[in-house]
Every structure is written in C-alpha cells, then in structure tokens.
Design a protein around this motif. Structure first.
Motif, PDB file in Angstrom:
ATOM      1  N   GLY A  80       0.772  -1.236   0.000  1.00 31.58           N
ATOM      2  CA  GLY A  80       0.000   0.000   0.000  1.00 31.58           C
ATOM      3  C   GLY A  80       0.800   1.281   0.000  1.00 31.58           C
ATOM      4  N   GLY A  81       2.106   1.204   0.163  1.00 31.38           N
ATOM      5  CA  GLY A  81       2.933   2.406   0.166  1.00 31.38           C
ATOM      6  C   GLY A  81       4.341   2.087   0.618  1.00 31.38           C
ATOM      7  N   VAL A  82       5.189   3.126   0.666  1.00 32.14           N
ATOM      8  CA  VAL A  82       6.582   2.977   1.092  1.00 32.14           C
ATOM      9  C   VAL A  82       6.911   4.096   2.070  1.00 32.14           C
ATOM     10  CG1 VAL A  82       8.999   2.904   0.380  1.00 32.14           C
ATOM     11  CG2 VAL A  82       7.233   1.952  -1.130  1.00 32.14           C
ATOM     12  N   ASP A  83       7.483   3.724   3.219  1.00 35.78           N
ATOM     13  CA  ASP A  83       7.862   4.710   4.231  1.00 35.78           C
ATOM     14  C   ASP A  83       9.366   4.868   4.395  1.00 35.78           C
ATOM     15  OD1 ASP A  83       5.104   5.269   5.489  1.00 35.78           O
ATOM     16  OD2 ASP A  83       5.237   3.080   5.542  1.00 35.78           O
ATOM     17  N   VAL A  84      10.101   3.798   4.186  1.00 35.71           N
ATOM     18  CA  VAL A  84      11.545   3.813   4.397  1.00 35.71           C
ATOM     19  C   VAL A  84      12.225   3.121   3.219  1.00 35.71           C
ATOM     20  CG1 VAL A  84      13.434   2.908   5.826  1.00 35.71           C
ATOM     21  CG2 VAL A  84      11.404   3.885   6.916  1.00 35.71           C
ATOM     22  N   VAL A  85      13.304   3.712   2.744  1.00 35.48           N
ATOM     23  CA  VAL A  85      14.131   3.099   1.698  1.00 35.48           C
ATOM     24  C   VAL A  85      15.564   3.028   2.200  1.00 35.48           C
ATOM     25  CG1 VAL A  85      15.041   3.322  -0.641  1.00 35.48           C
ATOM     26  CG2 VAL A  85      12.644   3.856  -0.186  1.00 35.48           C
ATOM     27  N   VAL A  86      16.135   1.835   2.156  1.00 25.19           N
ATOM     28  CA  VAL A  86      17.514   1.617   2.585  1.00 25.19           C
ATOM     29  C   VAL A  86      18.323   1.134   1.386  1.00 25.19           C
ATOM     30  CG1 VAL A  86      19.044   0.399   4.175  1.00 25.19           C
ATOM     31  CG2 VAL A  86      16.705   0.968   4.893  1.00 25.19           C
ATOM     32  N   ASN A  87      19.305   1.929   1.013  1.00 24.15           N
ATOM     33  CA  ASN A  87      20.167   1.614  -0.134  1.00 24.15           C
ATOM     34  C   ASN A  87      21.381   0.827   0.336  1.00 24.15           C
ATOM     35  OD1 ASN A  87      19.292   2.800  -2.744  1.00 24.15           O
ATOM     36  ND2 ASN A  87      19.198   4.672  -1.534  1.00 24.15           N
ATOM     37  N   ASP A 104      36.101  -1.930 -14.485  1.00 26.96           N
ATOM     38  CA  ASP A 104      35.721  -2.158 -13.096  1.00 26.96           C
ATOM     39  C   ASP A 104      35.310  -0.850 -12.424  1.00 26.96           C
ATOM     40  OD1 ASP A 104      36.119  -4.891 -13.192  1.00 26.96           O
ATOM     41  OD2 ASP A 104      38.184  -4.776 -12.451  1.00 26.96           O
ATOM     42  N   PHE A 105      35.986   0.234 -12.791  1.00 25.08           N
ATOM     43  CA  PHE A 105      35.599   1.541 -12.262  1.00 25.08           C
ATOM     44  C   PHE A 105      34.176   1.884 -12.684  1.00 25.08           C
ATOM     45  CE2 PHE A 105      35.223   6.174 -12.667  1.00 25.08           C
ATOM     46  CZ  PHE A 105      35.537   6.565 -11.380  1.00 25.08           C
ATOM     47  N   ASP A 106      33.876   1.673 -13.965  1.00 24.96           N
ATOM     48  CA  ASP A 106      32.538   1.974 -14.458  1.00 24.96           C
ATOM     49  C   ASP A 106      31.484   1.109 -13.775  1.00 24.96           C
ATOM     50  OD1 ASP A 106      33.552   3.897 -16.165  1.00 24.96           O
ATOM     51  OD2 ASP A 106      33.586   2.581 -17.919  1.00 24.96           O
ATOM     52  N   ARG A 107      31.783  -0.157 -13.531  1.00 22.35           N
ATOM     53  CA  ARG A 107      30.856  -1.041 -12.819  1.00 22.35           C
ATOM     54  C   ARG A 107      30.602  -0.535 -11.407  1.00 22.35           C
ATOM     55  NH1 ARG A 107      33.304  -6.455 -12.092  1.00 22.35           N
ATOM     56  NH2 ARG A 107      31.340  -6.844 -10.955  1.00 22.35           N
ATOM     57  N   THR A 108      31.679  -0.086 -10.754  1.00 23.48           N
ATOM     58  CA  THR A 108      31.551   0.416  -9.388  1.00 23.48           C
ATOM     59  C   THR A 108      30.686   1.674  -9.345  1.00 23.48           C
ATOM     60  OG1 THR A 108      33.734  -0.487  -8.861  1.00 23.48           O
ATOM     61  CG2 THR A 108      32.849   1.162  -7.349  1.00 23.48           C
ATOM     62  N   VAL A 109      30.943   2.586 -10.268  1.00 27.68           N
ATOM     63  CA  VAL A 109      30.148   3.812 -10.337  1.00 27.68           C
ATOM     64  C   VAL A 109      28.686   3.488 -10.647  1.00 27.68           C
ATOM     65  CG1 VAL A 109      29.776   5.938 -11.644  1.00 27.68           C
ATOM     66  CG2 VAL A 109      32.092   5.294 -10.942  1.00 27.68           C
ATOM     67  N   ARG A 110      28.470   2.550 -11.561  1.00 26.91           N
ATOM     68  CA  ARG A 110      27.098   2.226 -11.962  1.00 26.91           C
ATOM     69  C   ARG A 110      26.277   1.706 -10.786  1.00 26.91           C
ATOM     70  NH1 ARG A 110      23.552  -1.557 -13.759  1.00 26.91           N
ATOM     71  NH2 ARG A 110      22.234  -0.902 -15.524  1.00 26.91           N
ATOM     72  N   THR A 111      26.836   0.776 -10.031  1.00 30.39           N
ATOM     73  CA  THR A 111      26.077   0.206  -8.921  1.00 30.39           C
ATOM     74  C   THR A 111      26.031   1.132  -7.719  1.00 30.39           C
ATOM     75  OG1 THR A 111      26.615  -2.055  -9.600  1.00 30.39           O
ATOM     76  CG2 THR A 111      25.923  -1.737  -7.319  1.00 30.39           C
ATOM     77  N   ASN A 112      27.183   1.605  -7.277  1.00 33.48           N
ATOM     78  CA  ASN A 112      27.251   2.333  -6.012  1.00 33.48           C
ATOM     79  C   ASN A 112      26.717   3.760  -6.095  1.00 33.48           C
ATOM     80  OD1 ASN A 112      28.507  -0.001  -5.216  1.00 33.48           O
ATOM     81  ND2 ASN A 112      30.479   0.937  -4.757  1.00 33.48           N
ATOM     82  N   LEU A 113      27.014   4.446  -7.194  1.00 33.09           N
ATOM     83  CA  LEU A 113      26.613   5.847  -7.297  1.00 33.09           C
ATOM     84  C   LEU A 113      25.338   6.006  -8.119  1.00 33.09           C
ATOM     85  CD1 LEU A 113      26.918   8.803  -6.794  1.00 33.09           C
ATOM     86  CD2 LEU A 113      28.659   8.916  -8.598  1.00 33.09           C
ATOM     87  N   ARG A 114      25.359   5.535  -9.370  1.00 30.20           N
ATOM     88  CA  ARG A 114      24.135   5.644 -10.165  1.00 30.20           C
ATOM     89  C   ARG A 114      22.991   4.882  -9.484  1.00 30.20           C
ATOM     90  NH1 ARG A 114      21.940   6.456 -15.420  1.00 30.20           N
ATOM     91  NH2 ARG A 114      20.184   5.027 -15.761  1.00 30.20           N
ATOM     92  N   GLY A 115      23.285   3.693  -8.953  1.00 33.85           N
ATOM     93  CA  GLY A 115      22.244   2.917  -8.293  1.00 33.85           C
ATOM     94  C   GLY A 115      21.617   3.664  -7.136  1.00 33.85           C
ATOM     95  N   THR A 116      22.440   4.276  -6.309  1.00 34.89           N
ATOM     96  CA  THR A 116      21.917   5.057  -5.192  1.00 34.89           C
ATOM     97  C   THR A 116      21.122   6.255  -5.696  1.00 34.89           C
ATOM     98  OG1 THR A 116      23.734   4.383  -3.749  1.00 34.89           O
ATOM     99  CG2 THR A 116      22.549   6.375  -3.124  1.00 34.89           C
TER     100      THR A 116
END
Length: 242
Positions: A80-87, A104-116
């Motif tokens: 029914g909804g979302v109250d908390v999001v934990v990355n 590997d740098f691009d993979r790290t940026v994609r997941t850790n930064l773009r993902g967040t």
C-alpha cells in the motif's frame, strides 16, 4: 493500515539482509530487492515470515530506472505504500588507482553511485511523508586506505547526495541520512583477505573486533524509526576506527 513499509536494496546478503531482518523484527513490512541471488532472497523472506513478519522479494537492478520503478510499484501493490528506503546494494572492487581497470571503475560507479541516485530519485517521489531514506557510505572516506580509490570515490559522492537531498525534501518530514560502516564481517569485506590481515584490522579498532551486520542494522533501525531529529548526516558506525 498502520504498518510502516521498507524497501531494502541488496537485501539478500550481508548488511542488507541484517537490515531487512531487523526492520521486519521492528514491525515493518519489507520488500527485499536483489540483483541475482534469488534463492537467498527467498530464504530471507521465508525466515521473516516464519517469525510472523511480512516480506516480499523483488529482483531489481538498482541502476536501471525502469527496474527500480517496478520495485516501488510491486511494494506499493503488496503493502500500500513505502515509508523507508535503505540503499544497501553495492560492490567493492579493490586495486591501486594507477593500474585500476576502467571497466571495473565503471561497474563500481554504476552500482554504487548511479544505483543510489536512481533509488533515491524514486524514493524522493514516492516515500510517504514522515518517512526516511538511508544510504550507505564507508569509513574509508576518512581512513583513505590504499586500493580503495574507486569504492571510496563512489561513496564520497553518495555522502554528498544525501546531504543535498535532505534539504530538497524540506517540509515533508522525511529524513535522509548516510550510514558509513567500518570493517564489517560480510562476504564483501572478507573476500580476498587472509586471517593475518583480518587480525591486524581487528587490532586497529578500539573494540578489537570487526563489526557485524547486526551492529549496522541496529543503527539503521534507529534512523528508520525513533531517530527523527537526525537528518542530513553521515553516521560513522565503526566501533571507533579513526
């Protein structure tokens, strides 16, 4: 109708799993987002349900905005909804900057930064007023250990993101904080480290041990629940590692 609902990315293993289990124990309905560990994610859901909690598992690439939208939609459809999001989703590839593989740098940026960034963007639009958004950094942004340049660079950016988003959400009673663990006994941290190195790392901490995923989940539980006057902060959860 009064149950609070949390999305936990990276919730099938390590810190993310401990967070999902702790929030479920706190009474949250939990959506566990996983990248590929379907069997482990289902195991977490089954464990939560066996203890009387409510949980679902949803596969989602955190860097893919369509997948993250589907994650939020699945959570809202179930609870029914979302109250908390934990990355909590993240990867850590180590190596000296001079010879670091840029793929590997691009993979790290994609997941850790773009993902967040992608998850936070959807969270900013869809988390209900009175909620919380929690990102993850690392104590390495302070300790500046060799071989962590790519990982620490993404996490430093995540810290900046959280500080700004907290201000952008002014007036909605939504807190945005970043948890920065120190050395924590997860597969991600222990991979490639021999016992002698692990013992040295323990000895550098005033508590003479590694952190546990449950130590970090306790901090998340506080920030997701009663810690309403903590906002726009980076909280170092590291047992005193300087």
């Amino acid at each position: 109708m009064d149950q609070r609902i949390a999305i936990v990315t990276g919730g099938s293993r390590g810190i993310g799993r401990a967070v999902a289990e702790r929030l479920a124990a706190d009474g949250f309905g939990v959506a566990i987002a996983y990248a590929s560990n379907e069997a482990e994610a289902k195991t977490v859901v089954e464990g939560i349900e066996a203890r009387g909690g409510s949980a679902i598992a949803v596969r989602a690439d955190v860097a893919d905005e369509s997948a993250v939208t589907a994650l939020f939609e699945a959570t809202e459809a179930r609870f029914g909804g979302v109250d908390v999001v934990v990355n909590a989703a993240g990867i850590m590839i180590l190596g000296p900057l001079a010879g670091f593989d840029l793929a590997d740098f691009d993979r790290t940026v994609r997941t850790n930064l773009r993902g967040t960034y992608v998850v936070d963007q959807l969270a900013a639009q869809r988390v209900r007023d009175g909620g919380a958004i929690l990102n993850f950094s690392t104590t390495v942004t302070r300790t500046s250990l060799p071989n962590y340049s790519a990982y620490a660079a993404t996490k430093g950016a995540v810290e900046a993101l959280g500080l700004i988003l907290a201000k952008e959400l002014a007036g909605r009673d939504i807190t945005v904080n970043t948890v920065a663990p120190g050395p924590t006994a997860t597969d991600l941290f222990l991979d490639g480290k021999d016992e002698a190195l692990i013992e040295r790392i323990k000895g550098q901490n005033p508590m003479h041990r590694l952190g546990t995923p449950e130590d970090i989940a306790e901090v998340v539980s506080f920030l997701a629940g009663p810690g309403r006057w903590i906002n726009g902060q980076v909280v170092f959860a590291n047992g005193g590692t300087a």
